[in-house]
Structures are given as C-alpha cells and as structure tokens.
Motif scaffolding. Sequence first.
Motif, mmCIF file in Angstrom:
data_model
loop_
_atom_site.group_PDB
_atom_site.id
_atom_site.type_symbol
_atom_site.label_atom_id
_atom_site.label_comp_id
_atom_site.label_asym_id
_atom_site.label_seq_id
_atom_site.Cartn_x
_atom_site.Cartn_y
_atom_site.Cartn_z
ATOM 1 N N VAL A 1 -3.239 -14.949 -6.908
ATOM 2 C CA VAL A 1 -3.409 -15.147 -5.466
ATOM 3 C C VAL A 1 -2.241 -14.550 -4.695
ATOM 4 C CG1 VAL A 1 -3.591 -16.878 -3.643
ATOM 5 C CG2 VAL A 1 -4.859 -17.194 -5.766
ATOM 6 N N LEU A 2 -1.016 -14.783 -5.154
ATOM 7 C CA LEU A 2 0.152 -14.274 -4.440
ATOM 8 C C LEU A 2 0.238 -12.755 -4.510
ATOM 9 C CD1 LEU A 2 2.897 -16.912 -5.351
ATOM 10 C CD2 LEU A 2 1.437 -16.777 -3.318
ATOM 11 N N THR A 3 -0.208 -12.167 -5.614
ATOM 12 C CA THR A 3 -0.240 -10.693 -5.712
ATOM 13 C C THR A 3 -1.197 -10.114 -4.689
ATOM 14 O OG1 THR A 3 0.304 -10.749 -8.074
ATOM 15 C CG2 THR A 3 -0.755 -8.749 -7.233
ATOM 16 N N TRP A 4 -2.396 -10.707 -4.620
ATOM 17 C CA TRP A 4 -3.364 -10.233 -3.612
ATOM 18 C C TRP A 4 -2.799 -10.370 -2.204
ATOM 19 C CZ3 TRP A 4 -5.777 -14.450 -0.750
ATOM 20 C CH2 TRP A 4 -6.502 -13.989 0.346
ATOM 21 N N TRP A 5 -2.172 -11.508 -1.909
ATOM 22 C CA TRP A 5 -1.697 -11.739 -0.553
ATOM 23 C C TRP A 5 -0.544 -10.797 -0.195
ATOM 24 C CZ3 TRP A 5 -4.125 -13.529 3.278
ATOM 25 C CH2 TRP A 5 -3.465 -13.904 4.441
ATOM 26 N N ALA A 6 0.334 -10.534 -1.139
ATOM 27 C CA ALA A 6 1.439 -9.610 -0.886
ATOM 28 C C ALA A 6 0.908 -8.205 -0.580
ATOM 29 C CB ALA A 6 2.375 -9.573 -2.096
ATOM 30 N N LEU A 7 -0.082 -7.757 -1.341
ATOM 31 C CA LEU A 7 -0.670 -6.436 -1.108
ATOM 32 C C LEU A 7 -1.391 -6.376 0.240
ATOM 33 C CD1 LEU A 7 -2.056 -5.806 -4.700
ATOM 34 C CD2 LEU A 7 -0.172 -4.569 -3.610
ATOM 35 N N TRP A 8 -2.069 -7.459 0.582
ATOM 36 C CA TRP A 8 -2.781 -7.516 1.869
ATOM 37 C C TRP A 8 -1.799 -7.433 3.040
ATOM 38 C CZ3 TRP A 8 -7.155 -6.979 4.372
ATOM 39 C CH2 TRP A 8 -7.359 -7.617 5.591
ATOM 40 N N CYS A 9 -0.711 -8.187 2.950
ATOM 41 C CA CYS A 9 0.293 -8.151 4.026
ATOM 42 C C CYS A 9 0.960 -6.779 4.112
ATOM 43 C CB CYS A 9 1.344 -9.238 3.794
ATOM 44 S SG CYS A 9 0.730 -10.925 4.048
ATOM 45 N N LEU A 10 1.242 -6.179 2.970
ATOM 46 C CA LEU A 10 1.848 -4.846 2.972
ATOM 47 C C LEU A 10 0.903 -3.809 3.579
ATOM 48 C CD1 LEU A 10 3.607 -4.816 -0.517
ATOM 49 C CD2 LEU A 10 4.719 -4.717 1.728
ATOM 50 N N ALA A 11 -0.401 -3.984 3.345
ATOM 51 C CA ALA A 11 -1.371 -3.063 3.957
ATOM 52 C C ALA A 11 -1.302 -3.125 5.477
ATOM 53 C CB ALA A 11 -2.778 -3.388 3.459
ATOM 54 N N TRP A 12 -1.059 -4.307 6.017
ATOM 55 C CA TRP A 12 -0.915 -4.449 7.468
ATOM 56 C C TRP A 12 0.424 -3.891 7.959
ATOM 57 C CZ3 TRP A 12 -4.081 -5.176 11.321
ATOM 58 C CH2 TRP A 12 -5.309 -5.798 11.098
ATOM 59 N N PHE A 13 1.500 -4.266 7.277
ATOM 60 C CA PHE A 13 2.827 -3.886 7.754
ATOM 61 C C PHE A 13 3.081 -2.386 7.662
ATOM 62 C CE2 PHE A 13 4.239 -8.362 6.341
ATOM 63 C CZ PHE A 13 3.741 -8.895 7.516
ATOM 64 N N THR A 14 2.359 -1.694 6.774
ATOM 65 C CA THR A 14 2.535 -0.243 6.643
ATOM 66 C C THR A 14 1.513 0.541 7.473
ATOM 67 O OG1 THR A 14 1.149 -0.256 4.643
ATOM 68 C CG2 THR A 14 3.536 -0.421 4.335
ATOM 69 N N SER A 15 0.753 -0.172 8.306
ATOM 70 C CA SER A 15 -0.244 0.522 9.142
ATOM 71 C C SER A 15 0.276 0.778 10.552
ATOM 72 C CB SER A 15 -1.531 -0.310 9.211
ATOM 73 O OG SER A 15 -1.296 -1.546 9.879
ATOM 74 N N PHE A 16 1.591 0.715 10.694
ATOM 75 C CA PHE A 16 2.214 0.929 11.999
ATOM 76 C C PHE A 16 1.869 2.324 12.527
ATOM 77 C CE2 PHE A 16 5.766 2.427 14.586
ATOM 78 C CZ PHE A 16 5.873 1.401 15.509
ATOM 79 N N ARG A 17 1.436 2.377 13.774
ATOM 80 C CA ARG A 17 1.018 3.661 14.360
ATOM 81 C C ARG A 17 1.619 3.827 15.752
ATOM 82 N NH1 ARG A 17 -5.298 5.029 15.233
ATOM 83 N NH2 ARG A 17 -5.127 3.226 16.620
ATOM 84 N N GLU A 18 2.097 5.027 16.002
ATOM 85 C CA GLU A 18 2.603 5.396 17.324
ATOM 86 C C GLU A 18 1.623 6.384 17.966
ATOM 87 O OE1 GLU A 18 6.743 7.075 19.251
ATOM 88 O OE2 GLU A 18 5.988 8.027 17.422
ATOM 89 N N THR A 19 1.158 6.051 19.152
ATOM 90 C CA THR A 19 0.196 6.900 19.856
ATOM 91 C C THR A 19 0.822 7.400 21.154
ATOM 92 O OG1 THR A 19 -1.615 5.563 18.960
ATOM 93 C CG2 THR A 19 -2.133 7.024 20.811
ATOM 94 N N VAL A 20 0.823 8.713 21.320
ATOM 95 C CA VAL A 20 1.370 9.333 22.527
ATOM 96 C C VAL A 20 0.216 9.926 23.331
ATOM 97 C CG1 VAL A 20 2.934 11.070 23.468
ATOM 98 C CG2 VAL A 20 3.528 9.851 21.343
#
Length: 248
Positions: free
Chosen positions: A159-178
């Motif tokens: 469970v913790l492995t899945w949750w860590a990967l899920w959170c990392l998927a969000w935190f690495t989806s940072f996008r800058e739009t100009v």
Amino acid sequence: MARGVTSCRGCGGSMERDTPAVLAMPAGPTAPVPVATGVPVDPHQEPRRRHDLKVLATITVVLLGLHAVVLVLVLLGVRGTLELNMALLTATAVSLVTWLFQARTNVDGIGYRHQLPKAFAIVGWIIPLGFLYLPVRFVLDVWWARLPRGGRGAATARVLTWWALWCLAWFTSFRETVTLTRSPNGRTVQTVNYSLYLGDTVLSCVFLLLAAGALALVVLGISRDDARLHRDPPHVLPPRAGDPLSPQ
C-alpha cells in the motif's frame, strides 16, 4: 436461595429446607466475546450481506492495465493519447472507489475498529490537504481488517509503495504555461501560470505507470484476502484474564 419442601418418612409431616436456586441458562454464549483480533463481537448479530469483490476487482485491474498501455503511448508521443489517458483515469477512479466502498462494507462488524468512516472511501480523495493521507489510511484499514496483527507487513509495504508512486506522479507533473496576448494599444502581455497536470511530464507518466501496477497488486491482494476471510472466518476465542480489548 429457594425454599424447598419435603416430607418426613416417619410421620408424613412436611418440613422445609433451603435448597440452592437453579437458574435456566440458554445454550450457547450469552455475551459478546472477543474474536482472534481481541475486539468484542456480538455472536448473535445477524450476518451482514457480503459483496463479491471479484467482478469489480477485475474491472478495476483491467482499467489499470489499459491505463498503463495508454501511458506508454503518451511517453512515445502518440497524438491524442493524453486525453484518452484522462478519460481512462476517470473511469478507473469510479471503479476503484466503488470497489473500495464494498471492500470496507465486507469487514464492517467483524471486530476491527476503523480509523475513518465508510464515506471516506469517496470524500477522502477530495478534502484539501487531507487527500495526501486519508485515502492511504483508509486502504490500510480495509486490508488490515482481514489480516492478523503479526501478518500485516507485506500488505503495508504494498500500500505504501503504491501511495508513494501516486504522490510522486502528482509532484512531478509541475507545469509552467506562458501565454502571450496583444492588448488594444498594441502592447504584448505575457502571462505565466503554474499548475500540476497529472501525466503531463515524462517523470509524471513514469510514476503514474508504476503506480497503476502497484495499485493492481493492492486490489488483487485485498480481494484475495477478503475471499479467504469469508471462506475461513476467524474462530471465536474465550476471553483471557487481564487481556484488554484492543481497538485493532
């Protein structure tokens, strides 16, 4: 004590004597006793209706597999797959929370004290900041309720492995739009927006792909242990002197 009456063999007279009262006791246990988890359960409680998790678990795992395939296409740069990815993510989310709600219902009343109400199978995902902790807490309880205290290590790690990967998927989806726009007086105005867009970066896609596989293992594991729990229910144990009733 009850007053008993008997007769004298010599004179035929009657005389009273004290006899211990005998109380009629119903067969079987008369009070809640703790099961193997150490939590009181009423043996006279009517059994709850059990959901068969197999169908929804299969649908969820299949959707996760399709989601993983589309993520690979996104990484390869195939056009139109990003929108398809979001559609599959939505369908998977609906299937997952429905399965999770039923999985929780199956272990209500068996003696495990959950940390969160059943409604958090849904609302836990949308509470601001709470969504970082509440869903994983809910899933851990759903799985732990089916396992003995000493046998939860492997389930917790999954469970913790899945949750860590899920959170990392969000935190690495940072996008800058100009965005560049031209004002009525001919001047160019530049607007910069920062956002998190799941699956929009290569790293986010990779972590999302790994999270889909990890979540599939969690769903299959809970469904397997649910079937085993209801096939071989825990034995009712008599209370031991000095044993406190643990909440878990």
